[in-house]
Write an enzyme that holds these catalytic residues in place. Structure first.
Site, PDB file in Angstrom:
ATOM      1  N   ASP A 131       0.261  18.391  99.093  1.00  0.00           N
ATOM      2  CA  ASP A 131      -0.343  17.230  99.749  1.00  0.00           C
ATOM      3  C   ASP A 131      -0.027  17.270 101.239  1.00  0.00           C
ATOM      4  OD1 ASP A 131      -1.304  14.800 100.558  1.00  0.00           O
ATOM      5  OD2 ASP A 131      -0.314  13.631  98.999  1.00  0.00           O
TER       6      ASP A 131
ATOM      7  N   HIS B 248      -3.528  16.267  97.927  1.00  0.00           N
ATOM      8  CA  HIS B 248      -3.542  14.812  97.966  1.00  0.00           C
ATOM      9  C   HIS B 248      -4.478  14.215  96.925  1.00  0.00           C
ATOM     10  CE1 HIS B 248      -2.937  10.866  99.641  1.00  0.00           C
ATOM     11  NE2 HIS B 248      -4.236  10.706  99.850  1.00  0.00           N
TER      12      HIS B 248
ATOM     13  N   SER C 221      -2.798   7.200  96.594  1.00  0.00           N
ATOM     14  CA  SER C 221      -2.724   7.143  98.044  1.00  0.00           C
ATOM     15  C   SER C 221      -2.401   5.711  98.494  1.00  0.00           C
ATOM     16  CB  SER C 221      -4.024   7.658  98.664  1.00  0.00           C
ATOM     17  OG  SER C 221      -3.891   7.852 100.041  1.00  0.00           O
TER      18      SER C 221
END
Length: 622
Positions: A567, A599, A503
């Protein structure tokens, strides 16, 4: 190294159980001040072969001496065998009679409410068949299961159906009738959650999240606009907090006079922290302020630089004190699971010590806790870890937040490899509103087992200092941490550096190999933000300038990308954009695509694949 050896190391590190919650019940046993406490703990464990996460319960019986308000743990009896939890979504013990309420999901996708006592199953209701509401929420954001003071009602939150005129929470009386009803009066413009009973069993308190201008996602974004509400069973509802704040985690004091909750800025930092130097604490809100010698201290666990510690704050003096013991060098992380009747149940760990269950009584003010370990991990790891203090240079200093420093955790093998230098993997956390404290981390432990040193856990003391400087200040912070580690530890190899992260950690990983192309030799990024401008649906020059994609032409190191097709937080097209850019330049790049994951890449098989391929990637290029 053979893939089977890497898989075996990952299986050993990831297969250790972790306590996730605990409940307590108390019984009086005759005279002499002897009481019996029962600790019911829920655990989570990965079954790598079955590709699943197991949940089980383990129970301890504690014999406790009560003398002059001083409670001493005499002995802890050996626990019984672990009992697997089949289909349990929520579980709660009543405070007096020890009734056990369970919301369970059956194989036919029906949700059943069960009430258990010492004689077995006392009542069972098919909530799905009753059709009073939709599915019961069991997530951390909205889910709850709360006994009323009279122990005849249960409170939970469920999805509203067309037949119900108001949003849940649902109320389920557990007496002879077994009726289920939807509480009336919840404002139509909010979604309720984290509900609990107020004293008297006629009023509930809950957090409500605003629907305006529309329902905003809450996963990874706990800082949405919300408020605290008081709802009577007669349908009268009132707001107890401000309008433009973010509320969470309401807790009622044992004497029922005070409500304590967390409050932060809307769209501000996702998680607040306690600053030992400035003595700033999270806000304490007294809904009822009545002088009383009891219920005056609040216990909480919180991040403190690169550690998680256990604190007590006295509401009368605002003095904050540590509750962890002199084993702070052993346990870098203390997480409070529950406190009832002054008995605290905590989960302790560190980068070289897997999760450990400990208990201790809250002492009188100024006293120390006599901690006792209930559950030792089945495996110990001979790793070395230390916390480094990192100070940006004068050129890197943020003048608006001058003097900010931060910490980084360095974990490495204890063996010196006969004088050979150790390759360093820089492991960057996501967020950027999160952190890597000095706690057990499967990926870190596995990589150190493979012979790497791992640097993790850096971030700003104040996330506000990053506003307008994303992609610049945070990148320099990471690089400063790497420089500090290399200068402070001569065993690290500056010519064998790699960077990994997910991320926002993936965002920074790609920035680093683009901005410092001659320093790193490999990169592995999970669901990274690559082009911040496209996230907004438009081309903004500043956002593009701060994105890793602008440095794609400078990336020389091999890049491994791991993307989840589902995601919803960061579009997988972000990673695909970098993949195509690197592929077009014939740069070494590999893409792992997980069609059924999102995600967090949290499926058991996905996590194993990511570790194995990351390890192989690092071994190949370092």
């Amino acid at each position: 190294m053979e893939t089977s050896a890497i898989t075996a190391i990952y299986a050993e590190c990831s297969g250790l159980p972790t306590p996730v919650s605990a409940d307590l019940t108390e019984q009086h046993v005759g005279g002499q001040g002897l009481r019996v406490y029962t600790v019911n703990s829920e655990w989570s464990q990965i079954n790598l072969v079955g590709g699943s996460r197991l949940r089980f319960m383990q129970q301890w019986t504690l014999l406790v001496d009560h003398h002059d308000d001083r409670k001493t743990l005499r002995t802890a009896l050996p626990p019984g065998p672990c009992a697997p939890l089949q289909g349990e979504l929520l579980r709660c013990f009543s405070p007096v009679r020890g009734l056990r309420a369970v919301v369970r999901e059956t194989s036919g996708n029906h949700q059943i409410l069960e009430i258990w006592d010492s004689h077995g199953l006392r009542k069972s209701l098919d909530l799905t068949a009753l059709n009073k509401h939709g599915p019961v929420y069991n997530d951390a954001q909205f889910g709850c299961l709360s006994w009323s003071e009279c122990e005849s009602r249960l409170l939970y939150v469920a999805e509203r159906t067309q037949s119900s005129s108001a949003e849940s929470p649902g109320k389920s009386p557990c007496g002879k009738t077994g009726n289920v009803s939807v509480l009336r009066g919840v404002p139509s413009h909010i979604s309720p959650g984290q509900a609990l009973w107020a004293p008297g069993s006629r009023v509930v308190v809950f957090v409500g999240w605003s629907h305006e201008p529309f329902r905003l996602g809450l996963k990874f974004c706990s800082n949405r606009r919300s408020a605290l509400f008081r709802l009577g069973l007669d349908g009268h509802c009132e707001c107890l907090s401000g309008a433009d704040v973010s509320i969470s985690s309401p807790r009622l004091s044992p004497d029922g006079t005070t409500l304590v909750y967390l409050q932060g800025r809307v769209f501000g930092p996702h998680n607040q922290c306690y600053d030992l130097q400035s003595k700033k604490t999270s806000i304490l809100v007294d809904v009822v302020n009545r002088p009383n010698p009891d219920s005056q201290r609040v216990i909480f666990s919180s991040a403190c630089r690169n550690r998680k510690d256990l604190f007590v704050v006295d509401r009368r003096t605002n003095i904050v004190a540590f509750l962890s013991d002199n084993l702070s060098e052993v346990y870098g992380s203390w997480k409070l699971l529950t406190i009832q009747k002054d008995l605290m149940v905590v989960c302790c760990s560190s980068p070289n010590t897997p999760p450990t269950l400990r208990v201790g009584f809250l002492p009188p003010s100024g006293g120390t806790v006599e901690w006792q370990t209930l559950h030792q991990p089945g495996v110990t790891f001979d790793l070395h870890w230390t916390v480094l203090d990192v100070t940006p240079t004068a050129e890197e200093d943020n003048t608006q937040y001058s003097g900010l420093d931060f910490g980084a955790v360095l974990v490495k093998p204890r063996d010196d490899f006969h004088g050979a230098k150790i390759p360093l993997v820089v492991f960057i956390h996501g967020g950027p509103h999160s952190q890597f404290p000095a706690e057990w981390n499967t990926t870190t432990a596995g990589l150190v087992h493979l012979g790497f040193a791992v640097l993790m856990g850096f971030g700003q003391d104040s996330i506000l200092s990053l506003i307008g400087r994303i992609g610049d200040q945070d990148v320099k912070d990471v690089q400063r941490a790497v420089t500090t580690a290399l200068q402070s530890d001569a065993t690290l190899d500056p010519k064998r550096l790699a960077v990994i992260g997910g991320s926002h950690g993936g965002f920074l990983s790609c920035h680093l190999v683009g901005q410092y192309p001659d320093l790193y030799r490999a990169c592995a990024a999970r669901n990274p933000v690559i082009n911040a401008a496209t996230l907004l649906g438009t081309t903004l020059a500043v956002m593009l300038e701060r994105s890793p994609i602008t440095h794609a032409a400078q990336i020389q190191v091999p890049v491994l990308l791991m993307l989840g097709a589902k995601d919803k937080r960061v579009s997988p097209h972000q990673g695909l954009e970098l993949y195509r850019a690197l592929k077009s330049r014939d740069s070494p790049v590999r893409l792992l695509w997980f069609p059924e994951d999102g995600h967090s890449l949290c499926r058991v098989d996905t996590q194993a694949d990511c570790f194995l391929n990351t390890a192989l990637w690092l071994l190949q290029y370092l």
